[in-house]
Design an enzyme around this catalytic site. Structure first.
Site, mmCIF file in Angstrom:
data_model
loop_
_atom_site.group_PDB
_atom_site.id
_atom_site.type_symbol
_atom_site.label_atom_id
_atom_site.label_comp_id
_atom_site.label_asym_id
_atom_site.label_seq_id
_atom_site.Cartn_x
_atom_site.Cartn_y
_atom_site.Cartn_z
ATOM 1 N N LYS A 166 0.658 -1.059 0.043
ATOM 2 C CA LYS A 166 0.095 0.059 0.025
ATOM 3 C C LYS A 166 0.961 1.318 0.008
ATOM 4 O O LYS A 166 1.585 1.325 0.837
ATOM 5 C CB LYS A 166 -1.019 -0.028 1.083
ATOM 6 C CG LYS A 166 -2.134 0.924 1.208
ATOM 7 C CD LYS A 166 -3.254 0.499 2.211
ATOM 8 C CE LYS A 166 -4.290 1.794 2.202
ATOM 9 N NZ LYS A 166 -5.372 1.265 2.990
ATOM 10 N N GLU A 214 -18.681 -6.158 10.815
ATOM 11 C CA GLU A 214 -19.722 -5.460 11.404
ATOM 12 C C GLU A 214 -20.675 -6.149 12.295
ATOM 13 O O GLU A 214 -20.885 -5.913 13.505
ATOM 14 C CB GLU A 214 -20.266 -4.264 10.572
ATOM 15 C CG GLU A 214 -19.678 -3.099 10.139
ATOM 16 C CD GLU A 214 -18.951 -3.367 8.746
ATOM 17 O OE1 GLU A 214 -18.149 -2.627 8.189
ATOM 18 O OE2 GLU A 214 -19.192 -4.795 8.324
ATOM 19 N N ARG A 244 -24.735 -2.234 8.105
ATOM 20 C CA ARG A 244 -24.416 -3.757 7.553
ATOM 21 C C ARG A 244 -24.740 -4.629 8.544
ATOM 22 O O ARG A 244 -24.478 -5.986 8.553
ATOM 23 C CB ARG A 244 -23.036 -3.564 7.193
ATOM 24 C CG ARG A 244 -22.650 -2.937 6.037
ATOM 25 C CD ARG A 244 -21.167 -2.576 5.972
ATOM 26 N NE ARG A 244 -20.261 -3.668 5.805
ATOM 27 C CZ ARG A 244 -19.838 -4.358 4.721
ATOM 28 N NH1 ARG A 244 -20.359 -3.673 3.499
ATOM 29 N NH2 ARG A 244 -19.011 -5.018 4.614
#
Length: 590
Positions: A248, A336, A364
């Site tokens: 990243k 979640e 969610r």
């Protein structure tokens, strides 16, 4: 400025005409183009820098848009957008009336599925693959690129489980960079780490056990290797899985070194990566930091307090408790549903659980909120950050539905503090011991008070407050909208005629106060930063009908449409919940 190769690329057909040497040059130019734009316009940086070579290889090998490509999480897709006809308008990314920061079906035929949250790509691409087969299109390829820790979500495994027995023409590419917004966590991360360091998981390969052809790991920055393996996998039928290792922030040293900060760094110097300095001295603290610091204070005195967040320790500022009490604070990854039910399980044992989660992400876990928490009346404390309009991330991230989707759930308390001191006091009140679960919702960004750190005091549940007396109109506001209303009244020429009440609680409503308001005022205006349909104003209307109120009630909130991206000031103006919009309501009602 684009480079000489990137200048020639208007769509992937142009890309496929290039030589291998030109593709390598294009990768360098594309990476620099992303850096240059994001440095001045802001946005998600690290993830897209990490998939530059992968983006080029995918569009080179596969016949997009005929072949279907899904990016997940969508903030990886900047390179994809630039290569698919949006190079000249990429500078409008995440701005009002500009292109979205995420793939968006209405924006381009190359954006096959909207992916603003995470972990949906495998299910979506599998759906496309099955539909293509049923329609007789057996040649079409379907590729799901899943990265930034999204593979750890339960929905991703639901998709893998089905795909493994589907015989669908599906390629799942795991962009493994060991980090989401914060570093990845969990047993799956440890399993993938073994592959990263050279151990090839064959006998116990979790992916092959699900009937996928497994390839990898492959260096995601080695363009030659990517082209070869994708070309080979294109010829293989059925479900396939490619494990790609990327870094990243690749190509910008500071972004590689601090991947958390450079996920979405704000403005920076494109040549060095140095963040631009902003003078924040004297400014109020961010609401998320008020939450984070206050929770540590409370946890120091209350050993039963536990903090939980699904992959947002930095964004929610639960990181402060994770540093102070690492054994009592948990990042459970992009999960979640698990976060909510884990909180419920802990609550059954007497723990005082603060579940810190963005408003848009609690959507969610709606089933868990109802069945696992509210139905059992477990006193989980939900701290909903990013409530209301959040700005440039747009429709997928606005926290405007929470009041409406939570208000219908029995046993659930819903409250919105108007400032940081109230937020602290609500956190304090909740940990004293409630008989019900509670949602405490607060906005993104800075608060309104410089002196926020005051002594804790208990708040009476369901108690509203009169902020200003008036004679003709009663304004009922919720949360941080109180500040906008107060400013609107102060600047309004007939402000003396307007009373202002901070309701604080959406549920339970302060019915005693409302009865007094109904008797005194024939005109009422409700103001909220949530959707008008089913929200706070609807709650007032329902009670007014029950009380047989005969006066006029106007609702001011988010209209019945998806609000796109732009800064918060612009979006509040569009929704009419800024100071001027509130004053226009005053004029029309007087």
């Amino acid at each position: 400025m684009t480079g000489k190769i990137l200048d020639q690329i208007n769509d992937p057909q142009d890309l496929r005409k290039l030589s291998f040497e030109q593709l390598q040059e294009l990768a360098a130019e594309l990476r620099q183009f992303i850096i240059d734009i994001v440095a001045t316009k802001e946005g998600h940086l690290g993830a897209s820098l990490g998939v530059v070579e992968l983006s080029i290889a995918l569009h080179y090998i596969f016949n997009t848009p005929e072949d279907k490509l899904v990016w997940d999480v969508g903030h990886q897709a900047y390179g994809h957008k630039i290569l698919t006809g949006r190079k000249d308008i990429f500078h409008t990314n995440r701005q009002l009336n500009g292109i979205s920061g995420f793939p968006k079906r209405s924006e381009s035929i190359y954006d096959t599925f909207g992916t603003g949250h995470s972990s949906t790509s495998i299910s979506a691409a599998l759906g496309m693959a099955i539909a293509s087969r049923l329609q007789g299109n057996i040649e079409r390829q379907h590729i799901a690129v899943i990265g930034d820790a999204s593979i750890a979500s339960g929905m991703a495994f639901e998709g893998l489980n089905h795909a493994g027995v589907s015989k669908a023409n599906l390629l799942v590419i795991l962009n493994d960079n060991a980090i989401g917004i914060d570093p990845s966590v969990g047993a799956l991360k440890e399993y993938l780490t073994k592959a990263r360091v050279g151990y090839k998981p064959t006998r116990d390969n979790i992916i092959e056990a699900l009937n996928f052809n497994y390839f990898g790991p492959v260096d995601g920055h080695d363009l030659d290797s990517l082209l070869k393996v994708l070309g080979e996998m294109k010829q293989i039928e059925g479900p396939k899985f490619l494990h790609v290792i990327t870094k990243k922030g690749k190509g910008l040293k500071k972004a590689e070194e601090d991947q958390v900060k450079y996920h979405a760094p704000g403005k920076f110097e494109p040549a060095t990566g140095e963040l631009l300095k902003y003078d924040t001295d004297g400014l109020p603290l961010k609401y998320q930091d008020v939450f984070g610091f206050s929770l540590v204070e409370l946890a120091e005195k209350n050993e039963k307090i536990i903090g939980i967040t699904p992959a947002m320790p930095t964004g929610s500022s639960l990181k402060y408790m994770m540093e102070a009490f690492p054994e009592r604070a948990f990042d459970v990854g992009i999960a979640e549903q698990h976060a909510v039910t884990l909180s419920a399980g802990m609550a059954t044992q007497g723990s005082v659980v603060f579940c810190a989660i963005y408003s848009t992400f609690l959507q969610r876990a709606y089933d868990q909120l109802i069945h696992d928490v509210a139905l059992q009346n477990l006193p989980v404390i939900f701290c909903l950050d990013r409530a209301g309009l959040v700005g440039e991330d747009g429709a997928t991230h606005h926290g405007v539905f929470d009041i409406a989707y939570a208000r219908c759930i029995p046993n659930l308390i819903i409250v919105a503090p108007r400032n940081e001191v109230e937020l602290r006091n609500l956190l304090y009140t909740a940990q004293l011991g409630l008989d019900n679960p509670i949602i405490i919702r607060y906005p993104r960004g800075r608060g309104v008070l410089k002196e926020w750190k005051q002594e804790f005091s208990e708040i009476e549940i369901g108690k509203a407050e009169c902020l200003k007396e008036g004679s003709e109109i009663a304004v009922l506001s919720i949360g941080n909208m109180a500040e906008k209303v107060s400013e609107a009244i102060e600047k309004f020429q007939d402000g003396s005629k307007i009373a202002h009440f901070d309701m604080k609680f959406v549920k339970p409503l302060d019915e005693k106060l409302l009865q007094g308001v109904f008797k005194k005022f024939s005109k009422i205006l409700t103001v909220e930063d949530g959707v008008e349909k089913g929200g706070f104003g609807s709650a007032i209307l329902e009670y007014a009908a029950k009380a047989r109120y005969k006066g006029e009630i106007e609702i001011l909130g988010i209209p019945d449409e998806f609000i796109e991206q732009g800064n918060v000031v612009q979006l509040q103006e569009i929704a009419g919940i800024n100071v001027e919009g509130i004053q226009l309501k005053f004029k029309s009602m007087l």
